[in-house]
Design an enzyme around this catalytic site. Structure first.
Site, short mmCIF file in Angstrom:
data_model
loop_
_atom_site.label_atom_id
_atom_site.label_comp_id
_atom_site.label_asym_id
_atom_site.label_seq_id
_atom_site.Cartn_x
_atom_site.Cartn_y
_atom_site.Cartn_z
CB CYS A 1 -1.82 6.96 1.18
SG CYS A 1 -2.68 5.96 2.14
CD GLU B 1 -1.94 2.23 1.50
OE1 GLU B 1 -1.77 2.75 0.52
OE2 GLU B 1 -2.17 2.37 2.54
CG LEU B 2 3.59 1.20 -2.37
CD1 LEU B 2 4.52 0.65 -3.68
CD2 LEU B 2 4.42 0.90 -1.37
P1 NDP Z 1 9.07 5.10 4.26
O1 NDP Z 1 8.30 4.41 2.94
O2 NDP Z 1 10.78 5.33 4.08
O3 NDP Z 1 8.84 4.32 5.52
C1 NDP Z 1 7.61 3.55 5.68
C2 NDP Z 1 8.14 2.33 6.37
O4 NDP Z 1 9.01 1.60 5.71
C3 NDP Z 1 8.83 2.38 7.81
O5 NDP Z 1 8.72 1.71 8.71
C4 NDP Z 1 10.33 2.47 7.15
O6 NDP Z 1 11.49 2.17 8.32
C5 NDP Z 1 10.19 1.24 6.34
N1 NDP Z 1 11.36 1.28 5.34
C6 NDP Z 1 11.95 1.97 4.40
N2 NDP Z 1 12.63 1.60 3.40
C7 NDP Z 1 12.79 0.34 3.84
C8 NDP Z 1 13.53 -0.52 3.24
N3 NDP Z 1 14.35 -0.45 2.04
N4 NDP Z 1 13.30 -2.06 3.73
C9 NDP Z 1 12.39 -2.27 4.69
N5 NDP Z 1 11.62 -1.41 5.20
C10 NDP Z 1 11.75 -0.19 4.75
O7 NDP Z 1 8.23 6.59 4.27
P2 NDP Z 1 8.92 7.91 4.83
O8 NDP Z 1 8.71 7.84 6.22
O9 NDP Z 1 10.37 7.96 4.52
O10 NDP Z 1 8.07 8.89 3.89
C11 NDP Z 1 8.62 9.25 2.65
C12 NDP Z 1 7.43 9.50 1.84
O11 NDP Z 1 6.78 8.22 1.66
C13 NDP Z 1 6.12 10.51 2.31
O12 NDP Z 1 6.69 11.81 2.05
C14 NDP Z 1 5.22 9.83 1.47
O13 NDP Z 1 5.19 10.45 0.18
C15 NDP Z 1 5.33 8.49 1.34
N6 NDP Z 1 4.65 7.61 2.39
C16 NDP Z 1 3.52 7.24 2.17
C17 NDP Z 1 2.81 6.46 2.90
C18 NDP Z 1 1.38 5.99 3.17
O14 NDP Z 1 0.62 5.87 3.78
N7 NDP Z 1 1.09 5.46 1.52
C19 NDP Z 1 3.00 6.36 4.58
C20 NDP Z 1 4.44 7.07 4.91
C21 NDP Z 1 4.92 7.69 3.76
P3 NDP Z 1 12.04 3.29 8.69
O15 NDP Z 1 11.19 4.26 9.53
O16 NDP Z 1 13.19 2.84 9.98
O17 NDP Z 1 12.85 3.92 7.75
#
Ligand code: NDP
Length: 455
Positions: free
Chosen positions: A263, A229-230
């Site tokens: 999102c 769910e991105l």
């Molecule tokens: P991330 O996608 O980096 O973080 C979401 C989760 O994924 C966190 O638990 C993070 O861990 C983890 N994660 C990140 N990279 C990896 C990886 N390579 N392997 C495994 N786990 C990983 O989101 P951000 O917080 O950096 O936000 C950046 C952008 O993402 C936002 O500005 C928005 O555009 C989008 N976003 C969308 C969301 C949605 O609801 N669809 C929710 C959050 C973000 P850790 O915190 O330790 O990095």
């Protein structure tokens, strides 16, 4: 990124958490595996009892839990309380409906005496979750997964460790055996070892596109089921026959939910030429009336952004947009003083070549587009890498049917803002991900649909 609680209202560091060692991580995976086997004899009715208890605790402690959420990621306290209550609702939904969803599906065939599908849990499911709805994102995975007999390992975002540990303890207090749901305090780069463990059966991730790509690539290589769910850049389309006042008020709520960090927040407003000026004037007026400030206050509409990084990324996006020719109608700046506050912002004339045209904007920033007719509205709505959801406003039934059929998204809401609901499937297409959460579809993602034939 350290695993830490930092108050986004003033950026004060409250607590740093030690990440789990490799050995401690292995032990938690072992415990999850043992618990999965041991839980196999537990009836759905019994799990439902625990799930209802979990719902009751969430409701009883909503105020304290909301304060934990607000302290860690800055959402206004009233919204945090609603988030906790929605988690309780979802626990009750699955407690009430799991037996129906999991019931064997009889499919008579003329050759067999009996033929049916039996739904079995897959085992350990790894959930990688974001900070924006630090309870809701977890519970919408947890409730169906645990009711189905799976066990969960949570890798929560590094900025919400207290929420992550609290959820683990709530599940235990509700009665679920130790090991049914565990939090792994791990940085993102350590997650691949967990997913690679043969005892982990599948993974679900909510977050950004890069995180989704990395995790799905590994899951694909390992041949493990994944749900993603991105992000989204949902359109909000308003056509001449819409109730303009209702549409514009909802538009502000739909953009600014969770201080714009959702999102499914409406991000691109596609307004018909004949009502564009009236809509824009009123929209800007309402955006300017939003109360931005201390998220612990009950009357705050917009809190700080969850992290300094999110604030800086938003600033860079606005800067790039204006460089490429976009015009700011209101806002556009971070606010003076401590904390990650950003002004409610409206931008227009965003050229198709601007990077922000194709990006997700995570913050209280609305992009307005003037469209000449329904065809152009649908074309712009679909001109995005994302395909999560859409909200469209018209009272014309023919237009409604075209919007429903032609918008490329996981959901279309007519004359209403997009919102998730435990009774309805939730998820996207294109770069917004794949698979579904919630409802029966969400529960079945992590089940083995085992075909049984008895001759
Ligand atoms: P991330 O996608 O980096 O973080 C979401 C989760 O994924 C966190 O638990 C993070 O861990 C983890 N994660 C990140 N990279 C990896 C990886 N390579 N392997 C495994 N786990 C990983 O989101 P951000 O917080 O950096 O936000 C950046 C952008 O993402 C936002 O500005 C928005 O555009 C989008 N976003 C969308 C969301 C949605 O609801 N669809 C929710 C959050 C973000 P850790 O915190 O330790 O990095």
């Amino acid at each position: 990124m350290p695993i830490a609680t930092i108050n986004p209202a003033n950026n004060r560091l409250i607590r740093v958490f030690d990440p789990l060692t490799e050995e401690a991580t292995r032990q938690k995976i072992s415990l999850a595996d043992e618990t999965f086997r041991a839980n196999a004899h537990i009836s759905i009715d019994h799990r439902a009892l625990w799930m209802r208890k979990l719902a009751a605790i969430l409701d009883d402690e909503a105020d304290e839990l909301a304060a934990t959420i607000t302290l860690e990621m800055g959402k206004p306290i009233h919204a945090a309380r609603l988030e906790v209550q929605k988690c309780a609702l979802t626990c009750r939904y699955y407690a009430d409906n799991a037996a129906r969803i999991l019931a064997p599906e009889h499919i008579p065939t003329s050759e067999a005496h009996t033929s049916y599908v039996r739904y079995e849990p897959l085992g350990i499911i790894l959930a990688i979750m974001p900070w924006n709805f630090p309870f809701w994102q977890v519970f919408r995975f947890l409730a169906p997964a645990l009711m189905a007999g799976n066990v969960g390992l949570l890798k929560h975002a590094s900025n919400v460790p207290e929420c992550a540990l609290t959820i683990e303890s709530l599940v235990r207090r509700a009665g679920f055996p130790r090991g049914t749901f565990q939090t792994l305090l791990l940085g993102a780069r350590h997650v691949e070892h967990v997913l690679a463990d043969p005892r982990v059966g599948a993974v679900t991730l909510t977050g950004s596109e890069p995180a989704g790509r990395a995790v799905a690539a590994q899951a694909g290589w390992l041949i493990k089921k994944s749900v993603l769910e991105l992000g989204g850049s949902d359109p909000f389309i308003v056509l001449p026959s819409a109730d303009l006042d209702h549409a514009v008020q909802t538009a502000v709520r739909a953009r600014c939910v969770n201080t714009g960090q959702s999102c499914i927040a409406a991000k691109r407003f596609l307004i018909h030429d004949s009502i564009y000026d009236a809509f824009t004037t009123r929209f800007v007026e309402l955006m300017n009336q939003l109360r931005v400030g201390d998220p612990m206050r009950e009357d705050t509409d917009l809190g700080p952004l969850a992290t300094l990084q999110i604030l800086e990324e938003l600033e860079a996006q606005i800067e790039a947009a204006t460089q490429s020719g976009a015009r700011i109608l209101t806002g556009g700046q971070r606010m003076a003083g401590a904390g990650n506050y950003f002004e409610p912002t409206v931008i227009t004339s965003v050229p198709r070549t601007s990077p922000v045209y194709r990006e997700e904007i995570f913050g209280p920033v609305a992009m307005l587009f003037r469209v000449r007719d329904l065809d152009e509205a649908i074309a712009i709505a679909n001109d995005t890498p994302f395909g999560l959801a859409a909200s469209a406003w018209t009272s014309d039934p023919t237009e409604q049917q075209r919007l429903i059929a032609e918008i490329q998204a996981g959901a279309v809401f007519i004359n209403e803002m997009v919102a998730s609901d435990p009774r309805l499937p939730f998820g996207g297409i294109k770069h917004s991900g794949y698979g579904r959460e919630l409802a029966a579809a969400g529960m079945r993602e992590f089940l083995n649909a085992k075909t049984i034939v008895i001759a």
